[in-house]
Motif scaffolding. Structure first.
Motif, mmCIF file in Angstrom:
data_model
loop_
_atom_site.group_PDB
_atom_site.id
_atom_site.type_symbol
_atom_site.label_atom_id
_atom_site.label_comp_id
_atom_site.label_asym_id
_atom_site.label_seq_id
_atom_site.Cartn_x
_atom_site.Cartn_y
_atom_site.Cartn_z
ATOM 1 N N MET B 10 0.840 -1.199 0.000
ATOM 2 C CA MET B 10 0.000 0.000 0.000
ATOM 3 C C MET B 10 0.878 1.253 0.000
ATOM 4 O O MET B 10 0.640 2.188 -0.769
ATOM 5 C CB MET B 10 -0.864 -0.056 1.261
ATOM 6 C CG MET B 10 -1.846 1.058 1.397
ATOM 7 S SD MET B 10 -3.277 0.837 0.322
ATOM 8 C CE MET B 10 -3.939 2.491 0.401
ATOM 9 N N ASP B 11 1.899 1.256 0.850
ATOM 10 C CA ASP B 11 2.854 2.374 0.905
ATOM 11 C C ASP B 11 3.453 2.661 -0.455
ATOM 12 O O ASP B 11 3.495 3.797 -0.920
ATOM 13 C CB ASP B 11 4.040 2.020 1.826
ATOM 14 C CG ASP B 11 3.737 2.306 3.276
ATOM 15 O OD1 ASP B 11 2.609 2.731 3.580
ATOM 16 O OD2 ASP B 11 4.628 2.079 4.103
ATOM 17 N N LEU B 13 2.482 1.705 -3.426
ATOM 18 C CA LEU B 13 1.505 2.124 -4.425
ATOM 19 C C LEU B 13 1.182 3.604 -4.249
ATOM 20 O O LEU B 13 1.185 4.372 -5.219
ATOM 21 C CB LEU B 13 0.236 1.268 -4.313
ATOM 22 C CG LEU B 13 -0.922 1.650 -5.228
ATOM 23 C CD1 LEU B 13 -0.502 1.647 -6.694
ATOM 24 C CD2 LEU B 13 -2.102 0.702 -5.040
ATOM 25 N N LEU B 14 0.965 3.998 -3.003
ATOM 26 C CA LEU B 14 0.627 5.392 -2.732
ATOM 27 C C LEU B 14 1.767 6.319 -3.156
ATOM 28 O O LEU B 14 1.547 7.372 -3.774
ATOM 29 C CB LEU B 14 0.332 5.531 -1.231
ATOM 30 C CG LEU B 14 -0.385 6.791 -0.764
ATOM 31 C CD1 LEU B 14 -1.636 7.051 -1.580
ATOM 32 C CD2 LEU B 14 -0.739 6.661 0.721
ATOM 33 N N THR B 15 2.999 5.915 -2.843
ATOM 34 C CA THR B 15 4.160 6.721 -3.228
ATOM 35 C C THR B 15 4.225 6.879 -4.747
ATOM 36 O O THR B 15 4.481 7.971 -5.267
ATOM 37 C CB THR B 15 5.458 6.041 -2.726
ATOM 38 O OG1 THR B 15 5.362 5.885 -1.308
ATOM 39 C CG2 THR B 15 6.683 6.877 -3.048
ATOM 40 N N ILE B 17 1.734 6.630 -6.896
ATOM 41 C CA ILE B 17 0.620 7.460 -7.367
ATOM 42 C C ILE B 17 0.948 8.932 -7.176
ATOM 43 O O ILE B 17 0.811 9.747 -8.095
ATOM 44 C CB ILE B 17 -0.662 7.134 -6.552
ATOM 45 C CG1 ILE B 17 -1.057 5.679 -6.738
ATOM 46 C CG2 ILE B 17 -1.801 8.058 -6.938
ATOM 47 C CD1 ILE B 17 -1.147 5.249 -8.140
ATOM 48 N N ARG B 36 -6.500 16.108 -7.149
ATOM 49 C CA ARG B 36 -6.780 14.784 -7.706
ATOM 50 C C ARG B 36 -6.480 13.685 -6.686
ATOM 51 O O ARG B 36 -7.194 12.704 -6.591
ATOM 52 C CB ARG B 36 -5.946 14.541 -8.980
ATOM 53 C CG ARG B 36 -6.526 15.164 -10.234
ATOM 54 C CD ARG B 36 -7.930 14.693 -10.550
ATOM 55 N NE ARG B 36 -8.012 13.231 -10.653
ATOM 56 C CZ ARG B 36 -9.114 12.524 -10.475
ATOM 57 N NH1 ARG B 36 -10.240 13.112 -10.164
ATOM 58 N NH2 ARG B 36 -9.085 11.219 -10.595
ATOM 59 N N ILE B 40 -9.154 10.966 -5.210
ATOM 60 C CA ILE B 40 -9.014 9.506 -5.176
ATOM 61 C C ILE B 40 -9.278 9.004 -3.757
ATOM 62 O O ILE B 40 -10.003 8.032 -3.553
ATOM 63 C CB ILE B 40 -7.612 9.090 -5.666
ATOM 64 C CG1 ILE B 40 -7.533 9.308 -7.176
ATOM 65 C CG2 ILE B 40 -7.320 7.634 -5.336
ATOM 66 C CD1 ILE B 40 -6.198 8.955 -7.768
ATOM 67 N N GLN B 43 -13.018 8.939 -3.111
ATOM 68 C CA GLN B 43 -13.694 7.779 -3.684
ATOM 69 C C GLN B 43 -13.433 6.529 -2.846
ATOM 70 O O GLN B 43 -14.321 5.718 -2.614
ATOM 71 C CB GLN B 43 -13.235 7.532 -5.129
ATOM 72 C CG GLN B 43 -13.797 8.526 -6.128
ATOM 73 C CD GLN B 43 -15.318 8.516 -6.176
ATOM 74 O OE1 GLN B 43 -15.955 7.484 -6.010
ATOM 75 N NE2 GLN B 43 -15.912 9.682 -6.363
ATOM 76 N N VAL B 44 -12.187 6.369 -2.401
ATOM 77 C CA VAL B 44 -11.842 5.215 -1.572
ATOM 78 C C VAL B 44 -12.631 5.278 -0.251
ATOM 79 O O VAL B 44 -13.232 4.296 0.182
ATOM 80 C CB VAL B 44 -10.316 5.174 -1.309
ATOM 81 C CG1 VAL B 44 -9.967 4.120 -0.263
ATOM 82 C CG2 VAL B 44 -9.566 4.880 -2.604
ATOM 83 N N TRP B 102 0.862 5.849 7.711
ATOM 84 C CA TRP B 102 1.289 6.252 6.374
ATOM 85 C C TRP B 102 2.340 7.353 6.407
ATOM 86 O O TRP B 102 2.821 7.782 5.371
ATOM 87 C CB TRP B 102 0.080 6.671 5.536
ATOM 88 C CG TRP B 102 -0.748 5.486 5.134
ATOM 89 C CD1 TRP B 102 -0.390 4.171 5.220
ATOM 90 C CD2 TRP B 102 -2.064 5.504 4.591
ATOM 91 N NE1 TRP B 102 -1.407 3.370 4.773
ATOM 92 C CE2 TRP B 102 -2.446 4.161 4.374
ATOM 93 C CE3 TRP B 102 -2.959 6.526 4.265
ATOM 94 C CZ2 TRP B 102 -3.691 3.812 3.852
ATOM 95 C CZ3 TRP B 102 -4.189 6.179 3.738
ATOM 96 C CH2 TRP B 102 -4.546 4.835 3.535
ATOM 97 N N PHE B 138 -4.355 12.164 0.549
ATOM 98 C CA PHE B 138 -5.074 10.900 0.367
ATOM 99 C C PHE B 138 -5.912 10.539 1.602
ATOM 100 O O PHE B 138 -7.137 10.383 1.479
ATOM 101 C CB PHE B 138 -4.077 9.794 -0.020
ATOM 102 C CG PHE B 138 -4.712 8.465 -0.298
ATOM 103 C CD1 PHE B 138 -5.600 8.309 -1.365
ATOM 104 C CD2 PHE B 138 -4.457 7.374 0.512
ATOM 105 C CE1 PHE B 138 -6.201 7.082 -1.612
ATOM 106 C CE2 PHE B 138 -5.056 6.147 0.266
ATOM 107 C CZ PHE B 138 -5.931 6.008 -0.797
ATOM 108 N N ILE B 142 -9.969 10.398 2.155
ATOM 109 C CA ILE B 142 -10.667 9.211 2.664
ATOM 110 C C ILE B 142 -11.671 9.609 3.742
ATOM 111 O O ILE B 142 -12.839 9.191 3.714
ATOM 112 C CB ILE B 142 -9.654 8.176 3.229
ATOM 113 C CG1 ILE B 142 -8.877 7.511 2.083
ATOM 114 C CG2 ILE B 142 -10.365 7.114 4.069
ATOM 115 C CD1 ILE B 142 -7.909 6.426 2.532
#
Lengths: 174, 174
Positions: B10-11, B13-15, B17, B36, B40, B43-44, B102, B138, B142
């Protein structure tokens, strides 16, 4: 200790990313969207592979590295190992996960990814199948990134003709 | 049962993105990139909130919904609750996580997000701080997405002046 986050968060993030790439940045350019999603997976796989192998001696051959992906790497990511590993002994390896987590929440019939839409009623199904296909570029990229970091350049594709099983086909470049 | 994935995945992927959005799609437009990334997250948060409340009666007031975010929602996401909740009883709530996951892998001094760079030696630190700030859009998204889904429109910002603690400031719109 491996720390964990809710899988549903990862699922949702991945879904959003795929949707952003396919509908916003690369609308009507699915090949480009696919390439970018795969590239993100590649970077993630690269980082994870570095992290997971930091205290490990270098692998001496391809099979050893592939086994590391099947066992340790997959366990770190998905809390389970790859269920089945096959090889043709000429550089192609098939890694099968009998119930691949990132697919288990998907709907539709994604095995028909390359099937042509015949009538409007199958259109939404094909869209779902296409979204599933897009999702798979991410784990394919992860595997390719992890193996490249271990010194093994390769191509990785996914086969979901036998859902919920998913097979990743690794072709090592010579 | 909540299924889990490796947090490092997850870390990473977030980095990736954040880096894609800041350097590729919205290079030199940090406000757009931030918006943006927040979207995201929104939406999550929306998806997770729907999933986590599906068998639950509707919340009757704001505090009840905020408490749900602090306890159940945060536990699902991070395997721990929010450590401290404050409110001014006029629609502002401060949710403090004493060790926000995070952020715990980030380096630099992100408390200086709004500080101006004075000389080149602080440039890279400020870049790290900016990246951390981008990351925070992010989880802010959320929380906003989750609360909106519960019928509470709000604005959410993050305060990291007290690292590794992170406070999320929720301002409910009236």
């Amino acid at each position: 200790m491996v720390r964990e986050v809710s899988e549903s968060c990862m699922d949702s993030l991945l879904t959003e990313i795929v949707s952003s790439y396919c509908n916003r940045f690369y609308a009507n350019k699915p090949e480009l969207a696919a390439r970018r999603i795969e590239a993100i997976g590649y970077q993630v796989g690269h980082q994870l592979s570095e992290r997971y192998t930091i205290e490990r001696p270098r692998f001496t051959d391809h099979l050893e590295a592939i086994k590391f992906i099947c066992k340790d790497f997959w366990s770190e990511l998905f809390k389970k190992q790859i269920d089945n590993l096959k090889t043709n002994h000429r550089g192609t390896f098939v890694l099968q996960d009998n119930k691949f987590r990132w697919l288990s929440r998907m709907s539709g019939d994604p095995s028909e990814i390359s099937g042509a839409a015949q009538d409007p009623s199958t259109m939404s199904e094909n869209k779902a199948a296409q979204a599933t296909g897009m999702h798979l570029y991410f784990p394919c990229g992860i595997i390719r990134g992890a193996l490249s970091t271990l010194g093994i350049p390769c191509a990785v594709s996914a086969d979901i003709s036998n859902l919920p099983a998913c097979s990743f086909v690794v072709r090592i470049k010579v």
